[in-house]
Design a protein around this motif. Sequence first.
Motif, PDB file in Angstrom:
ATOM      1  N   LYS A  29       0.884  -1.197   0.115  1.00  0.00           N
ATOM      2  CA  LYS A  29       0.131  -0.040   0.124  1.00  0.00           C
ATOM      3  C   LYS A  29       0.893   1.114   0.247  1.00  0.00           C
ATOM      4  CE  LYS A  29      -4.132  -1.879   2.140  1.00  0.00           C
ATOM      5  NZ  LYS A  29      -5.190  -1.835   3.301  1.00  0.00           N
ATOM      6  N   GLU A  30       1.966   1.172   0.471  1.00  0.00           N
ATOM      7  CA  GLU A  30       2.856   2.513   0.514  1.00  0.00           C
ATOM      8  C   GLU A  30       3.822   2.548  -0.948  1.00  0.00           C
ATOM      9  OE1 GLU A  30       2.759   4.523   3.053  1.00  0.00           O
ATOM     10  OE2 GLU A  30       1.564   2.969   4.063  1.00  0.00           O
ATOM     11  N   ASP A  31       3.513   1.623  -1.848  1.00  0.00           N
ATOM     12  CA  ASP A  31       4.182   1.495  -3.127  1.00  0.00           C
ATOM     13  C   ASP A  31       3.606   2.702  -4.009  1.00  0.00           C
ATOM     14  OD1 ASP A  31       5.318   1.169  -5.764  1.00  0.00           O
ATOM     15  OD2 ASP A  31       5.966  -0.599  -5.018  1.00  0.00           O
ATOM     16  N   LEU A  38      -4.691   1.983  -7.570  1.00  0.00           N
ATOM     17  CA  LEU A  38      -5.753   2.066  -7.085  1.00  0.00           C
ATOM     18  C   LEU A  38      -6.757   3.328  -7.777  1.00  0.00           C
ATOM     19  CD1 LEU A  38      -4.527   1.502  -3.338  1.00  0.00           C
ATOM     20  CD2 LEU A  38      -6.237  -0.018  -4.812  1.00  0.00           C
ATOM     21  N   VAL A  39      -5.954   4.382  -7.883  1.00  0.00           N
ATOM     22  CA  VAL A  39      -6.576   5.561  -8.445  1.00  0.00           C
ATOM     23  C   VAL A  39      -7.081   5.305  -9.799  1.00  0.00           C
ATOM     24  CG1 VAL A  39      -6.470   7.712  -9.032  1.00  0.00           C
ATOM     25  CG2 VAL A  39      -5.391   7.316  -6.877  1.00  0.00           C
ATOM     26  N   LYS A  49     -10.217  -5.680  -5.338  1.00  0.00           N
ATOM     27  CA  LYS A  49      -9.818  -6.078  -3.825  1.00  0.00           C
ATOM     28  C   LYS A  49      -8.391  -6.018  -3.609  1.00  0.00           C
ATOM     29  CE  LYS A  49     -14.037  -8.854  -3.102  1.00  0.00           C
ATOM     30  NZ  LYS A  49     -14.565 -10.269  -2.800  1.00  0.00           N
ATOM     31  N   MET A  50      -7.924  -5.403  -2.544  1.00  0.00           N
ATOM     32  CA  MET A  50      -6.418  -5.320  -2.273  1.00  0.00           C
ATOM     33  C   MET A  50      -5.957  -6.363  -1.463  1.00  0.00           C
ATOM     34  SD  MET A  50      -4.179  -3.181  -2.631  1.00  0.00           S
ATOM     35  CE  MET A  50      -2.313  -3.120  -2.140  1.00  0.00           C
ATOM     36  N   GLU A  51      -4.759  -6.801  -1.651  1.00  0.00           N
ATOM     37  CA  GLU A  51      -4.219  -7.945  -1.031  1.00  0.00           C
ATOM     38  C   GLU A  51      -2.916  -7.691  -0.781  1.00  0.00           C
ATOM     39  OE1 GLU A  51      -2.896 -12.447  -2.268  1.00  0.00           O
ATOM     40  OE2 GLU A  51      -4.914 -12.128  -2.183  1.00  0.00           O
ATOM     41  N   ALA A  52      -2.345  -7.733   0.375  1.00  0.00           N
ATOM     42  CA  ALA A  52      -1.256  -7.059   1.026  1.00  0.00           C
ATOM     43  C   ALA A  52      -0.240  -7.978   0.355  1.00  0.00           C
ATOM     44  CB  ALA A  52      -1.290  -6.767   2.550  1.00  0.00           C
TER      45      ALA A  52
END
Length: 364
Positions: A29-31, A38-39, A49-52
């Motif tokens: 998520k910090e990349d 995402l935007v 869907k986000m997968e860490a």
Amino acid sequence: WALQLQLSRALQLCFPAMPGKTTILVGNKEDVRTKMLLVAAKAADVDVKMEAQKGEAAPYLKFGEQTIKYTGAMMRFFGRYHEGGEVYGNSFFESAEVDMWLDWSLMEFANPPSNLEKALDALEKHLDQRVFLVGQRFTLADVAASIPLYCFQQQGLVTSLGRATKRWLGTCLATEAASSFDFVKVPKTAPATAAAPAATAPAKAAKAVVQAAAEPPAPIVPTTMVDRYSSCVGGRTEIKRIVAAEDMGKSMVGQTVSLCGWVKTAREADKGKLYFIQLNDGSIPLDIQVVIDSSAKGFDSLKGKVGTGASLKCVGKIVESPGKNQAVELLVKEPGTEVVLFGGVDAKDYPLSKKGHSHEFFAT
């Protein structure tokens, strides 16, 4: 035109609308690349869907049993996810421009950037007379450049921006696609109407009731057919959404739509009580026939002003066409329908026929 339509449908087959499958973005998520993706997904109205993912590995997409790698490929995947989406450009030419800016941004705004000062100078020159990088709307090109630039600002790598670039960046960050994420901080201001005195509310309500009673009801246009960034004309539907559909618009029969475009040809019928107009808005080489009845609001304004090149707004109902060259046409006749003349052209001053014309003809 037939070849152009076939090419348009071929692109839709290559990048079809793909609902039903789960799209999973695997990334940190910090990349910067993850934030950009995402935007982009939000702008393209793609449910992701986000997968860490730990570490600095590049993000990737899981779509069903398929895996999509590389940021550019994932951005283009989002852009072609929905048929008729506008984030990848509104024409073949705009799509090519978006492709160019995608590649440019991914190269110039790599993390860390190699020559940030030179890239910012190029942006400032391009945006001097523009609101967005491509066309008149927020596209993937703006996402690919604005999100990394914003992240560089947060990291302290960018301390100042040119006037045009600063304005453009603020506009991009204020869009729904960008401002909906926590990692984007946009200053919020109170609505200008909040300070209005409460005592004026009854008077305003009474005035609104009087106006509503005096005006005919506005036609209801399905929101799914209205293109974004068309509020300046009250909302419109692109002609390609109708004539380039798989069934050439037959499934839309009965719907009320608003079309804006330029007259290609126009002819009167029934002793001046009907107009048959071929309308084109530039979204596709094909035209749509518009039949305007004398009972429609605004009909009288067309007299002598609908030569080739005149610009119109036509609100009417899609009906089956009795003609052989089109499946449907737009009928402007029933109560609530209307035609608005934006810019008239007198055919006597500009006599242009259907055939092609030479440069010498236009010069004289």
